[in-house]
Design a protein around this motif. Sequence first.
Motif: not given
Length: 308
Positions: A34-39
Motif C-alpha cells: 500500500d505504500k506509494p512508490l515515490v518517483v
Amino acid sequence: MKKIFVSAVLSLCMALLGGCGATGTKETSSTSEDKPLVVQFVPTNNDGSMEAKTKPFAAYLEEKLGRKVEVTLATDYSTIVEAMASGKVDLGIMPPAAYVQAKNQGAAKALLSSKLVDYDQETEMPIEGSSTNSFKGEVIVRADSNIQSLADLKGKKIATLSPNSASGYIYPVAEMKDAGINPTTDCTIVTVNDIPSEITAVLNGQVDAAFVFEGARYVFQKKFEGTNDLFKDLKVLYLTKGDIPNDAIAVLPTMDEKLQQQIKEVFLNMNQDEAAKDAMSLWNHTGYVEADEKAYDTMSNYIEKAAQ
C-alpha cells in the motif's frame, strides 16, 4: 483433569501466538504494497510545464504497476541524490552524474539506461530514426561573438548549471582544464537553474557563453519562437570530446526484486505504448535498454577533474 487443563491452555496459547504471527505478517505485507512508490526526476526547465505532466505520468505507472505512485520533481541535481540516499525516493530518473554519486553512496542501482535521438554534429538537427546511448556537452556563444575557441573564454562570463550536471558543468569544465584554462579561476561562473535561463543569458549578453547539452538549440527552439531563432542567434563553440552516458532509471538497492522486474518491463515497453510517449518526452527519451555500469564508471575521472 490437571493434565487436560494444562494441555488445553498450551494449545490455546499456541493458537493465539500463531494467529498473532499470521496477522503481523499480513499487515507488514499489506503496508509494503500500500505504500506509494515515490518517483523523482530533475526537470530540464522550471517554467511549470514539466510539473503539469507529473500526474499523468503517475497515473500511467499506477495502471501498469498496479499500485499507488507519487511523482515528484527534484529542485536540483544534488537533491535527487540526497532523496535516494535517505530512502525518500524509490525510483529516480537520474542524470548520469547524479546517478554515479548516488551509486557510490550505495543508494542507487541502475535498472536501465535511456535512449536518445542522435544529432548531426554539423547541423545540430536530429537524425531521423537514430538512437544513441550517449550524448555530448556543448559550449554555446552568440553567433556574432568574436569568441572562436576555448582559449578566448579566459576572463569571460559563463553560465552553467549545477556542479553536479554532466553537460552543464562537469564535462566542459574538465575539458577546459585539459586545454589549460580553469573556468573556476580564469572565468566568472554564473550558476543558473535551467538551460532556457542559460540560453536567455547568452542572448541578452549577460554572459558570454553557456554550457548545455548537445542539441539544446533544437530542443528549446519552441520556447523562443517569436523572439529568437536559436540557430541563427547562437553558435556552438565547442563540443565535448567525451561521451556522456544517458539518464539512468535507478531504484533503491533494497527494493523487492519482483517490483524491480515490473518496473523494468514497464519502461522497456514504453516506446511501444502511445500512452507513454508524452511521459517520455519529459526527458526526450526514445526508449530504454539494460544499464551498462561501465558506461557510468567512465564519468569518475571527469567528476574528479572538474572538482579539483
